[in-house]
Scaffold this motif. Structure first.
Motif, PDB file in Angstrom:
ATOM      1  N   HIS A 686      -1.507   3.763  14.366  1.00 31.17           N
ATOM      2  CA  HIS A 686      -0.846   2.945  15.410  1.00 31.17           C
ATOM      3  C   HIS A 686       0.315   3.711  16.053  1.00 31.17           C
ATOM      4  O   HIS A 686       0.447   3.753  17.275  1.00 31.17           O
ATOM      5  CB  HIS A 686      -0.256   1.664  14.802  1.00 31.17           C
ATOM      6  N   ALA A 690       0.722   5.126  19.904  1.00 32.55           N
ATOM      7  CA  ALA A 690       1.820   4.670  20.765  1.00 32.55           C
ATOM      8  C   ALA A 690       2.536   5.864  21.393  1.00 32.55           C
ATOM      9  O   ALA A 690       2.891   5.847  22.577  1.00 32.55           O
ATOM     10  CB  ALA A 690       2.804   3.814  19.968  1.00 32.55           C
ATOM     11  N   ALA A 722       7.369  -2.749  22.736  1.00 36.59           N
ATOM     12  CA  ALA A 722       6.265  -3.564  22.213  1.00 36.59           C
ATOM     13  C   ALA A 722       5.375  -4.101  23.327  1.00 36.59           C
ATOM     14  O   ALA A 722       4.191  -4.389  23.115  1.00 36.59           O
ATOM     15  CB  ALA A 722       6.832  -4.717  21.385  1.00 36.59           C
ATOM     16  N   VAL A 723       5.932  -4.249  24.506  1.00 37.46           N
ATOM     17  CA  VAL A 723       5.178  -4.833  25.618  1.00 37.46           C
ATOM     18  C   VAL A 723       4.130  -3.857  26.164  1.00 37.46           C
ATOM     19  O   VAL A 723       3.073  -4.267  26.629  1.00 37.46           O
ATOM     20  CB  VAL A 723       6.158  -5.259  26.733  1.00 37.46           C
ATOM     21  N   ILE A 725       2.531  -1.415  24.515  1.00 34.89           N
ATOM     22  CA  ILE A 725       1.533  -0.924  23.553  1.00 34.89           C
ATOM     23  C   ILE A 725       0.541  -2.036  23.227  1.00 34.89           C
ATOM     24  O   ILE A 725       0.941  -3.144  22.859  1.00 34.89           O
ATOM     25  CB  ILE A 725       2.235  -0.412  22.266  1.00 34.89           C
ATOM     26  N   PRO A 726      -0.761  -1.740  23.346  1.00 33.80           N
ATOM     27  CA  PRO A 726      -1.760  -2.775  23.073  1.00 33.80           C
ATOM     28  C   PRO A 726      -2.005  -2.924  21.575  1.00 33.80           C
ATOM     29  O   PRO A 726      -1.526  -2.118  20.771  1.00 33.80           O
ATOM     30  CB  PRO A 726      -3.011  -2.205  23.751  1.00 33.80           C
ATOM     31  N   HIS A 727      -2.771  -3.918  21.223  1.00 30.94           N
ATOM     32  CA  HIS A 727      -3.308  -4.006  19.860  1.00 30.94           C
ATOM     33  C   HIS A 727      -4.281  -2.834  19.686  1.00 30.94           C
ATOM     34  O   HIS A 727      -5.076  -2.552  20.570  1.00 30.94           O
ATOM     35  CB  HIS A 727      -4.023  -5.343  19.664  1.00 30.94           C
ATOM     36  N   ILE A 728      -4.195  -2.172  18.562  1.00 27.46           N
ATOM     37  CA  ILE A 728      -5.041  -0.994  18.320  1.00 27.46           C
ATOM     38  C   ILE A 728      -5.984  -1.300  17.157  1.00 27.46           C
ATOM     39  O   ILE A 728      -5.537  -1.685  16.074  1.00 27.46           O
ATOM     40  CB  ILE A 728      -4.159   0.231  17.994  1.00 27.46           C
TER      41      ILE A 728
ATOM     42  N   ARG B 127       6.048  -9.997  21.489  1.00 24.83           N
ATOM     43  CA  ARG B 127       6.267  -8.659  22.056  1.00 24.83           C
ATOM     44  C   ARG B 127       7.379  -8.681  23.094  1.00 24.83           C
ATOM     45  O   ARG B 127       8.209  -7.769  23.155  1.00 24.83           O
ATOM     46  CB  ARG B 127       4.964  -8.118  22.654  1.00 24.83           C
ATOM     47  N   GLU B 128       7.399  -9.715  23.915  1.00 24.32           N
ATOM     48  CA  GLU B 128       8.469  -9.840  24.912  1.00 24.32           C
ATOM     49  C   GLU B 128       9.828  -9.931  24.209  1.00 24.32           C
ATOM     50  O   GLU B 128      10.788  -9.282  24.604  1.00 24.32           O
ATOM     51  CB  GLU B 128       8.206 -11.098  25.764  1.00 24.32           C
ATOM     52  N   LEU B 130      10.641  -8.722  21.412  1.00 22.37           N
ATOM     53  CA  LEU B 130      10.987  -7.457  20.750  1.00 22.37           C
ATOM     54  C   LEU B 130      11.220  -6.325  21.737  1.00 22.37           C
ATOM     55  O   LEU B 130      11.533  -5.198  21.321  1.00 22.37           O
ATOM     56  CB  LEU B 130       9.853  -7.032  19.809  1.00 22.37           C
ATOM     57  N   SER B 131      11.057  -6.600  23.025  1.00 20.17           N
ATOM     58  CA  SER B 131      11.019  -5.489  23.987  1.00 20.17           C
ATOM     59  C   SER B 131      12.370  -4.787  24.137  1.00 20.17           C
ATOM     60  O   SER B 131      12.437  -3.716  24.720  1.00 20.17           O
ATOM     61  CB  SER B 131      10.514  -5.979  25.346  1.00 20.17           C
ATOM     62  N   THR B 138       5.825   2.727  14.334  1.00 24.17           N
ATOM     63  CA  THR B 138       4.778   1.751  13.987  1.00 24.17           C
ATOM     64  C   THR B 138       3.833   1.393  15.121  1.00 24.17           C
ATOM     65  O   THR B 138       2.833   0.722  14.879  1.00 24.17           O
ATOM     66  CB  THR B 138       5.411   0.418  13.537  1.00 24.17           C
ATOM     67  N   GLY B 139       4.169   1.772  16.358  1.00 24.28           N
ATOM     68  CA  GLY B 139       3.371   1.279  17.482  1.00 24.28           C
ATOM     69  C   GLY B 139       3.490  -0.230  17.620  1.00 24.28           C
ATOM     70  O   GLY B 139       2.712  -0.851  18.335  1.00 24.28           O
ATOM     71  N   TYR B 140       4.452  -0.821  16.922  1.00 22.71           N
ATOM     72  CA  TYR B 140       4.843  -2.238  17.009  1.00 22.71           C
ATOM     73  C   TYR B 140       3.840  -3.221  16.401  1.00 22.71           C
ATOM     74  O   TYR B 140       4.178  -4.368  16.131  1.00 22.71           O
ATOM     75  CB  TYR B 140       5.138  -2.655  18.468  1.00 22.71           C
ATOM     76  N   GLN B 141       2.597  -2.795  16.211  1.00 16.86           N
ATOM     77  CA  GLN B 141       1.541  -3.744  15.841  1.00 16.86           C
ATOM     78  C   GLN B 141       1.899  -4.531  14.571  1.00 16.86           C
ATOM     79  O   GLN B 141       1.743  -5.748  14.525  1.00 16.86           O
ATOM     80  CB  GLN B 141       0.248  -2.964  15.615  1.00 16.86           C
TER      81      GLN B 141
END
Lengths: 796, 159
Positions: A686, A690, A722-723, A725-728, B127-128, B130-131, B138-141
């Motif tokens: 992930h 990103a 976070a906005v 980056i998509p779900h991976i 996500r908004e 946390l922006s 982590t790529g936020y996921q």
């Protein structure tokens, strides 16, 4: 029934840790503010360092006046290059490469400055605020020299020279050749070509670089706490530079807040802090602010690539040629040299494909910018971008689906080991399996239907694939960086059971977020037969093992894990021998699991604690010769290395109004061999993706023609939130490698595949306009221009 | 010149005499030794230094310590302990919502604020929310997953 076929009771009792998503040992401290990063250190009476940095990109230092600064409140010392020159030897990033000039690394700019942000003067004061106050009182008189920001200009014969002694700004030049690529391309049925460019990036770890040199007057010793992922390399280099034995110079990487390569080289500030601490006999501390960190940490991915790929009528790639120019910045970094990134581009351009002939030429050209160094993926994000773009361009030219053209060219299962045209050998890995798995997981056919519907509605919807392979866990036979004299091919594990029965496993690898304390303990728990919770992993400390380097180049699971396995087995055998005395049974009948030695098939057991007591404390239980110290050490060298690979698939839609690229779907199918901890592997993928998306869409270090940095804040250097980056989705193909444990390295892969997949998806989305993507990042501004040019051409 | 301030941090009252220019982040870390709060950019973008002041998440690197006079502050040290993580910290561990851990204190403090104030019914809302906090590992996921799980638990316990 043979013994091998039967399930032994002990096997049922033995929990398997490798392969399980075990929650991380690191987390409780990091979640509660109990971690300790370098900036958290509080040595006794510590002094704080601040650096006056160059505002000039290339200039002679005519005079420095520090008198006012020295007299400022709280200031203890002010150092210029002259003040410390006699106290250390410059560190030289030597290499056996021909056509390479190694620029010496010094603590402070000496004689002249070569980039904006280079440290010129160090102020040491009672606190950081006072040190920064004093910086403003320093007067530096510069005589500007010609600035070279463009590597093509810098390579010209009449360009101003950054290093006069080198006689050229071309610090390295190499060529790889197999067959006659030019002739084969001329004779090819179809060829595609382009001039590709990836702009400079900052790896940008969230923790800025930080060093704390702690002086011990009693032992005349220094412990350098450093936010480094190569503490062993730093120790060895500084020991030589300062003429201090390793017994008086310890380098520790405590909790480290990410690196991605930016903390993977030796830095001038590390030299300065140690030199000044020794001179002042005081502990010193410095933490970069964000501007300093962006302006002075190693940057990366700055290359232009002219490349052409020829195909036969069946869409089989036959020949590739490429000329790569790397903008390597003002210095060659230690230990990797400035060749690391651009040479790796040329080494990996043929990728996972069976291209017969190849010519790849590379130049690394010095410019008036910070040095480039490793960044997650090193060279391969760019080589993959270029080769995967060429694959898609050829697919379009030949009318073959992008999935199919890759299937026709990937090395197939029965063709491993396979030596690609640049000389790299791929061992057996699931190249085609990853391609198929990515297509299946993404439901490729349905995505194409979705695209057709979107196109019919006039929307810009694209699908991008990228396949790549990488070398990971590299052993002593292959240099991590070309011609580099230091050993990066081995790592040591030392496992000890002490008199309390506690297990301490010490490594030279240096986690900076990868969770090695957890994964290495998983390996040890299985192979030693210990309880996972009883194992404490110590890493990142040069005192832990006699020699080490650190964590980089996707090596720690393979080298650290391999060392852990071997050392565990050695120690388990010692435990069995002691237990055989205590339990009065043959060694072969002893089984070790879950922190106990047991006579197989019975309930007669001794705990590790009892074993330790027998060896160390209770002198009546064992014959003297049986009191083997419960410690084992093993240095593991995988000799070659192992391949890892993946296919990435991205689906994007472009908003015509804002030119903003929205990533709708992202799938990674990867083969990193046997997985130690799937939770951690997914997290690495992930994060890597990103960063690759950031490189493809947003991130760009911008220097103007005078060498001034225009993107020195996080407002101007945009990393994804976070906005964006998509779900991976991550799919694993676990084909075991030939190295110990069957592991393959995987920390970098996400960043290797993503820029190419995104670039291909954007080009696919804009195919109706005839737009190709040659330059990353595809910012909204660049996209707007591409679209405007395409539209005006269509109108004509 | 220094100014006397009184601040309640994680339930404990602190009195200090500070320079007007001292940042709250430096006061917490250097003066009080509360190094759980991290400083990632010092210009209010990365969010690593986020703390809760009088019920709202605030960048401690953009706040002067003197501004906190009379305030009640919670930092990451005021959540759970290593032996007894709080619900959000527990979900970060369960969901692997942290790697290097540097952005984590800011993510947790922002997450606590979001959980208190917002429904967080969809991943887009999380996500908004946390922006304003950057993470490079982590790529936020899995951070999104941790907050999603904590929000679900919150909804169970406070209908």
């Amino acid at each position: 029934m043979s013994k091998g076929d039967s399930v032994q009771p002990a096997d049922l009792l033995r929990p398997r840790h490798v392969g399980q998503p075990i929650r991380r040992t690191e987390d409780p401290r990091l979640l509660t503010g109990n971690g300790e990063y370098t900036a958290d250190r509080k040595p006794d009476r510590v002094l704080h360092v601040a650096f006056r940095r160059s505002e000039q990109a290339h200039a002679t230092i005519v005079a420095i006046d520090t008198a006012q600064a020295r007299a400022a409140p709280g200031v203890v010392a002010v150092f210029t290059a002259e003040d410390v020159a006699e106290l250390y030897k410059p560190i030289i990033p030597v290499s056996r490469m021909a056509n390479y000039y190694a620029t010496p690394i010094v603590a402070l700019a000496t004689g002249k400055v070569r980039y904006v942000g280079e440290a010129v003067v160090a102020v040491i004061a009672e606190d950081r605020y006072l040190a920064e106050d004093a910086l403003e009182l320093i007067e530096i008189d510069y005589a500007p020299l010609g600035v070279v920001t463009d590597p093509e200009d810098a390579a010209a014969a009449d360009a101003p020279l950054l290093h006069d002694e080198a006689g050229t700004n071309v610090l390295v030049a190499r060529e790889f050749k197999k067959g006659d690529a030019a002739a084969d391309i001329a004779a090819a049925h179809t060829s595609v070509r382009g001039r590709f460019r990836m702009t400079r990036k900052a790896p940008l770890a969230m923790e800025p670089r930080s060093y704390c040199a702690e002086f011990d007057g009693r032992r005349e010793a220094i412990t350098l706490y450093t936010s480094s992922n190569i503490p062993g390399i730093v120790r060895d280099a500084l020991a030589e530079s300062l003429d201090l034995p390793g017994s008086r110079l310890r380098v520790v990487a405590p909790d480290v807040g990410g690196s991605f390569g930016s903390k993977g080289s030796l830095y001038p500030e590390e030299i300065l802090l140690c030199v000044a601490a020794r001179k002042l006999r005081r502990s010193l501390k410095w933490t970069a602010d964000r501007l300093e960190d962006i302006a002075s940490s190693s940057q990366s991915f700055a290359e232009t690539i002219e490349a052409e790929l020829g195909f036969d009528a069946d869409g089989v790639a036959v020949a590739l040629q490429a000329d790569v120019t790397g903008d390597v910045g003002a210095y060659s970094i230690y230990p990797w040299t400035c060749a690391l990134e651009p040479v790796q581009v040329v080494s990996f351009l043929p990728g996972p494909y069976k291209i017969k002939s190849y010519r790849g030429a590379v130049r690394g050209v010095a410019t008036s910018k910070p040095p480039t160094g490793p960044y997650r993926g090193v060279g391969r994000p760019i080589s993959t971008f270029v080769t995967e773009r060429l694959m898609d361009m050829a697919a379009k030219a030949l009318g073959i689906d992008p999935l199919e053209i890759r299937r026709r060219n990937l090395v197939r299962d029965d063709e491993f080991p396979y030596r690609i045209a640049s000389g790299i050998i791929w061992d057996r890995t699931g190249f085609v399996a990853c391609l198929d798995a990515a297509a299946e997981a993404a439901n490729y056919a349905a995505l194409r239907q979705q695209q057709a519907a979107a196109r019919a509605a006039g929307r810009w919807f694209g699908i991008g694939l990228s396949s790549y392979a990488e070398l990971t866990g590299i052993g002593s036979r292959i240099a991590v960086a070309p011609g580099m004299p230091i050993n990066t091919g081995s790592e040591t594990a030392k496992i000890r059971i002490d008199s309390t029965g506690a297990i301490t496993a010490t490594f030279g690898v240096a986690s900076h977020g990868q969770g090695l304390e957890t994964t290495l303990a998983q390996v040890i728990a299985d192979d030693l037969g210990a309880r996972f919770d009883d194992i404490r992993v110590v890493q990142g400390d040069s005192d832990g093992v006699p020699m080490s380097t650190g964590t980089y180049a996707s090596r720690s699971a393979v080298l650290g894990g391999g060392a852990a396995k071997h050392a565990s087995v050695l120690l388990r055998e010692k435990i069995k021998r002691v237990a055989s005395h205590l339990l009065e049974a043959a060694v072969d009948d002893i089984d070790v699991a879950n922190g106990f030695a047991r006579v197989a098939g019975t309930d007669r057991t001794v705990s590790f604690k009892q074993v330790a007591k027998a060896v160390y404390s209770d002198m009546k239980t064992l014959p003297v010769e049986a009191r083997e110290e419960l410690e084992a050490s093993y240095t593991y060298d995988p000799i070659n290395g192992t391949t890892a690979c993946a296919t990435h698939l991205a689906a994007v839609e472009i908003d015509p109004a804002s030119c903003f690229v929205k990533v709708l779907k992202y799938v990674v199918a990867e083969d990193c061999g046997r997985i130690i901890n799937p939770m951690i592997v997914d997290g690495q993928v992930h994060g890597g993706v990103a960063q690759g998306i950031g490189a493809a869409l947003y991130e760009e270090m911008i220097y103007d023609d005078t060498g001034q940095l225009l993107s020195a804040s996080l407002v101007d250097y945009v990393i994804p939130s976070a906005v964006e980056i998509p779900h991976i989705d991550v799919v694993h193909i676990e084909s075991e490698s030939a190295v110990a444990g069957g592991f393959r390295g995987m920390g970098e892969g996400g960043t290797i595949g993503a820029p190419a997949a995104i670039a291909n998806a954007i080009a696919d989305a804009l195919a109706p306009l005839g737009i190709d993507v040659f330059e990353l990042p595809v910012t909204p501004e660049r996209l707007f221009r591409l679209i405007e040019i395409a539209r005006s051409q269509q109108q004509q | 010149m220094t100014i006397d301030i009184t601040v309640t941090i994680n339930g404990r009252l602190y009195r200090a005499s500070v320079e007007p220019r001292l940042l709250l982040s430096d006061f917490l870390r250097d003066t009080l030794g509360l190094t759980g709060t991290h400083v990632g950019c010092e210009h209010g973008v990365c969010g690593a230094c986020t703390v809760i002041i009088d019920g709202d998440s605030v960048r401690s690197c953009l706040t002067l310590a003197v501004r906190a006079d009379g305030a009640t502050i919670t930092t990451v040290e005021g959540l759970g302990t290593p032996e007894q993580l709080n619900a959000l910290q527990h979900q970060f561990r369960e969901c692997h919502g942290l790697q290097c851990g540097f952005c984590t204190p800011g993510m947790l403090m922002t997450g606590m604020d979001l959980l208190k104030k917002y429904p967080l019914a969809t991943d887009d809302q999380i996500r908004e929310g946390l922006s304003g906090n950057l993470c490079r590992c982590t790529g936020y996921q899995n951070i999104v997953a941790a907050i999603r799980a904590a929000a679900a638990l919150r909804n169970e316990t406070t209908p």
